[in-house]
Every structure is written in structure tokens, then in C-alpha cells.
Design an enzyme around this catalytic site. Structure first.
Site, short mmCIF file in Angstrom:
data_model
loop_
_atom_site.label_atom_id
_atom_site.label_comp_id
_atom_site.label_asym_id
_atom_site.label_seq_id
_atom_site.Cartn_x
_atom_site.Cartn_y
_atom_site.Cartn_z
CB SER A 110 -25.93 -0.08 49.04
OG SER A 110 -25.21 0.66 50.01
CE1 TYR A 167 -29.08 4.11 47.92
CE2 TYR A 167 -27.62 3.76 49.79
CZ TYR A 167 -27.87 3.70 48.43
OH TYR A 167 -26.91 3.20 47.57
P1 NDP Z 1 -24.11 8.15 40.23
O1 NDP Z 1 -24.98 9.20 40.80
O2 NDP Z 1 -22.76 8.53 39.74
O3 NDP Z 1 -24.89 7.36 39.06
C1 NDP Z 1 -26.24 7.03 39.19
C2 NDP Z 1 -26.81 6.65 37.85
O4 NDP Z 1 -28.20 6.31 38.02
C3 NDP Z 1 -26.73 7.78 36.85
O5 NDP Z 1 -26.32 7.28 35.60
C4 NDP Z 1 -28.18 8.26 36.76
O6 NDP Z 1 -28.49 8.72 35.45
C5 NDP Z 1 -28.95 6.97 37.04
N1 NDP Z 1 -30.31 7.29 37.47
C6 NDP Z 1 -30.69 7.82 38.66
N2 NDP Z 1 -32.02 8.08 38.62
C7 NDP Z 1 -32.45 7.72 37.40
C8 NDP Z 1 -33.71 7.78 36.75
N3 NDP Z 1 -34.83 8.26 37.36
N4 NDP Z 1 -33.81 7.34 35.46
C9 NDP Z 1 -32.71 6.85 34.84
N5 NDP Z 1 -31.52 6.76 35.39
C10 NDP Z 1 -31.38 7.21 36.66
O7 NDP Z 1 -23.97 7.05 41.39
P2 NDP Z 1 -23.24 5.62 41.45
O8 NDP Z 1 -22.59 5.25 40.19
O9 NDP Z 1 -22.44 5.61 42.69
O10 NDP Z 1 -24.51 4.70 41.72
C11 NDP Z 1 -24.85 3.57 40.94
C12 NDP Z 1 -25.58 2.60 41.85
O11 NDP Z 1 -24.70 2.16 42.87
C13 NDP Z 1 -26.80 3.17 42.56
O12 NDP Z 1 -27.83 2.20 42.59
C14 NDP Z 1 -26.27 3.42 43.98
O13 NDP Z 1 -27.31 3.37 44.95
C15 NDP Z 1 -25.32 2.27 44.13
N6 NDP Z 1 -24.28 2.39 45.14
C16 NDP Z 1 -23.39 3.44 45.16
C17 NDP Z 1 -22.41 3.50 46.11
C18 NDP Z 1 -21.44 4.62 46.20
O14 NDP Z 1 -20.82 4.79 47.27
N7 NDP Z 1 -21.22 5.40 45.15
C19 NDP Z 1 -22.22 2.42 47.09
C20 NDP Z 1 -23.21 1.37 46.99
C21 NDP Z 1 -24.17 1.36 46.04
P3 NDP Z 1 -29.24 10.11 35.10
O15 NDP Z 1 -29.09 11.02 36.29
O16 NDP Z 1 -28.57 10.60 33.86
O17 NDP Z 1 -30.65 9.70 34.86
C1 8X3 Z 2 -23.84 3.88 49.47
C2 8X3 Z 2 -22.75 3.26 50.25
O1 8X3 Z 2 -21.33 3.52 52.33
O2 8X3 Z 2 -22.37 5.52 51.40
O3 8X3 Z 2 -24.67 2.90 48.94
O4 8X3 Z 2 -23.74 3.88 52.50
S1 8X3 Z 2 -22.54 4.09 51.70
#
Ligand code: NDP
Ligand code: 8X3
Length: 249
Positions: free
Chosen positions: A136, A149
Site C-alpha cells: 500500500s 497498518y
Molecule cells: P476488502 O476488504 O474488500 O478485501 C479484503 C480481503 O482480504 C477479503 O477477501 C477478506 O476475506 C480477506 N481477508 C482479510 N482477513 C482475512 C483472514 N483473516 N483470512 C482470510 N482472508 C482474509 O479490501 P481490498 O480488496 O481493498 O484489500 C485487498 C488488499 O489490498 C489488502 O491487503 C489491503 O490492505 C490492500 N490495499 C487496499 C487499498 C484500498 O484502498 N482498498 C489500498 C492499498 C492496499 P474474508 O473477510 O472473507 O476472510
Molecule cells: C490503503 C490505501 O490510501 O487508504 O492501503 O492509505 S490508503
């Protein structure tokens, strides 16, 4: 030849969109996450020949091993690991944050990611595969409330560079993708289910979409085999990095 990707966190956001993107291009996908019904919906939508649902909590090492051991023959030849599952918990400053939130982020974003990577490395080396780690911008630039985070994502970015060094000469590619703001369930999870806060953040902000990041993951994965993007930082045009803050007496 059909290629196979294991995509963690496929029940939502980037992971679900990436599953659709790779299957559309003819890949097989092992889709993981805790919400089994969402994984089953992907299987129903995309077909059992293309998607294998592996429902487990990624922090549960024993459950991970059971899921890997239960992979059907057709899904065993993994070429690509997309370490996407992860989360932020809380937006409070460090001095008032919950330690339990910090532990959840460390266990999920760091410990589970390295565990799964360790499990799959021998196979990925054997197959000259690839690893794409979702970090991120929060791991690159600090912001108030980013504390653990951001720290966990800085680990992901640096771990990726370290993997790249260790895998030198094996043909295995390693990339870290560092997205900025994208509208997914991310903020709903971060705020412990505050829909209003999530909507407020994204409304009018033209955030990236899950499909934008899925396309980016797919682009990185399908470059010619002699190319390796080490790190790729991507933001919506509407977001940029602000400067320092000064506290005055
Ligand atoms: P979502 O919350 O939409 O998706 C997160 C996914 O992670 C879900 O499928 C969830 O599945 C899974 N997950 C979380 N905890 C667990 C666990 N304990 N076991 C198994 N699976 C888990 O978020 P995003 O798609 O946005 O996030 C995906 C990645 O991208 C993350 O690593 C996030 O930090 C990163 N990210 C996101 C950004 C954003 O702005 N959206 C920006 C930068 C990075 P379930 O809950 O079904 O277990
Ligand atoms: C999350 C991206 O911009 O919300 O990983 O920090 S931001």
C-alpha cells in the site's frame, strides 16, 4: 498451457476482481478467504473447472495446510501467488489505538503472508513462477492513523525486495503493488462496519476501483518472462501526497 494462480482474499475487492480477470483470460484460480458463501458464488459464476474455493482463515496455519493438501489435481501446479488478503483496523492515533487491532493486522498482513509464501516457495521455484504482494502507499508514506497498518505494509514491500534478492537466478518474479485509495470493503472493515464513514470517504473522490487493481495485477503477471516490475505504486488522480505537519505551542 493453462496457468494457475492462488489469490488470497478473493471474497471481496481486489481479490474477487482479480479472480474474474484471470479466469477471463483462461487461468485457473484458487480463491481463498473466510467467507465460504462468497467463494462458492465465484465458483457458481465462473465454473468449477476455473475456480477452486479454499475457505479458511489465513491466520490459521493448520487450516492453511489442510486447504493446500486438499487442492484438486488440476489446481496443484501453481504458477502465481497473489498475496492480497489483508486489512486495516482502526484510524485512531497510536496512543489511543487498540492493541487487538494492531495484532490482527500484524497476524494477517505479515505473519499469514510470510507463512503462505514459505509454504509455496519450493513449488514456485520448481515452476519458475511469480509472486505479487499487495502492499500500500500507506507503507511508503506516513499519515495520521496509519501506524501499524502502514508498518505492516512497509514490511510487505521490503519483504518483496528481499525475496527478489534471494530468488536471484531462479527465474521467479516478485512484485509489490502499492495502491492508494480504492473503493472496496476496505474502509468498512477499517472502521469496524461504519457504512457512513466508508461512503463519506469515497463519495465524490473518484477512487480507484477493484477492477483497476485487478487489471494492474494481471498486467504485472503477464509481462514477458524476462521482465520484473519490482514495485508499482498507483493512485487515483484525486489523491496525492501532502507534506509535513508542524505542532506549535
Ligand atoms: P476488502 O476488504 O474488500 O478485501 C479484503 C480481503 O482480504 C477479503 O477477501 C477478506 O476475506 C480477506 N481477508 C482479510 N482477513 C482475512 C483472514 N483473516 N483470512 C482470510 N482472508 C482474509 O479490501 P481490498 O480488496 O481493498 O484489500 C485487498 C488488499 O489490498 C489488502 O491487503 C489491503 O490492505 C490492500 N490495499 C487496499 C487499498 C484500498 O484502498 N482498498 C489500498 C492499498 C492496499 P474474508 O473477510 O472473507 O476472510
Ligand atoms: C490503503 C490505501 O490510501 O487508504 O492501503 O492509505 S490508503
Amino acid at each position: 498451457m493453462t496457468r494457475t494462480a492462488l489469490i488470497t482474499g478473493a471474497t471481496s475487492g481486489f481479490g474477487a476482481a482479480a479472480t474474474r480477470r484471470f479466469v477471463a483470460a483462461g487461468w485457473r484460480v484458487i480463491a481463498t478467504g473466510r467467507r465460504a458463501e462468497r467463494l462458492q458464488a465465484l465458483v457458481d459464476e465462473l465454473g468449477a473447472d476455473h475456480v477452486h474455493a479454499a475457505a479458511f482463515d489465513i491466520r490459521d496455519e493448520a487450516a492453511m495446510d489442510v486447504a493446500l493438501a486438499a487442492l484438486p489435481q488440476d489446481f496443484r501446479g501453481i504458477n502465481l501467488l497473489v498475496n492480497n488478503a489483508g486489512l486495516a483496523q482502526g484510524t485512531a492515533p497510536a496512543q489511543s489505538a487498540l492493541l487487538s487491532d494492531w495484532r490482527t493486522m500484524i497476524d494477517t498482513n505479515i505473519t499469514a503472508l510470510v507463512t503462505l509464501t514459505h509454504r509455496l516457495l519450493p513449488l514456485l521455484v520448481e515452476r519458475k513462477g511469480a509472486i505479487i504482494n499487495i502492499s500500500s502507499v500507506a507503507g511508503v508514506y506516513p499519515y495520521p492513523g496509519g501506524n501499524t497498518y502502514g508498518g505492516s505494509k512497509a514490511f510487505v514491500s521490503q519483504f518483496s525486495l528481499g525475496l527478489r534478492s534471494d530468488l536471484h537466478g531462479t527465474g521467479v518474479r516478485v512484485t509489490t503493488i502499492e495502491p492508494g485509495m480504492a473503493e472496496t470493503e476496505f474502509t468498512l472493515v477499517r472502521t469496524h462496519g461504519d457504512r457512513q464513514a466508508s461512503d463519506k470517504l469515497y463519495t465524490g473522490a473518484a477512487p480507484m476501483t477493484a477492477e483497476d487493481i485487478a487489471d494492474t495485477i494481471f498486467y504485472v503477471a503477464t509481462l514477458p518472462p524476462h521482465l520484473n516490475i519490482n514495485r508499482l505504486e498507483i493512485m487515483p488522480v484525486s489523491q496525492s501526497v501532502a507534506g509535513f505537519q508542524v505542532a506549535r505551542a
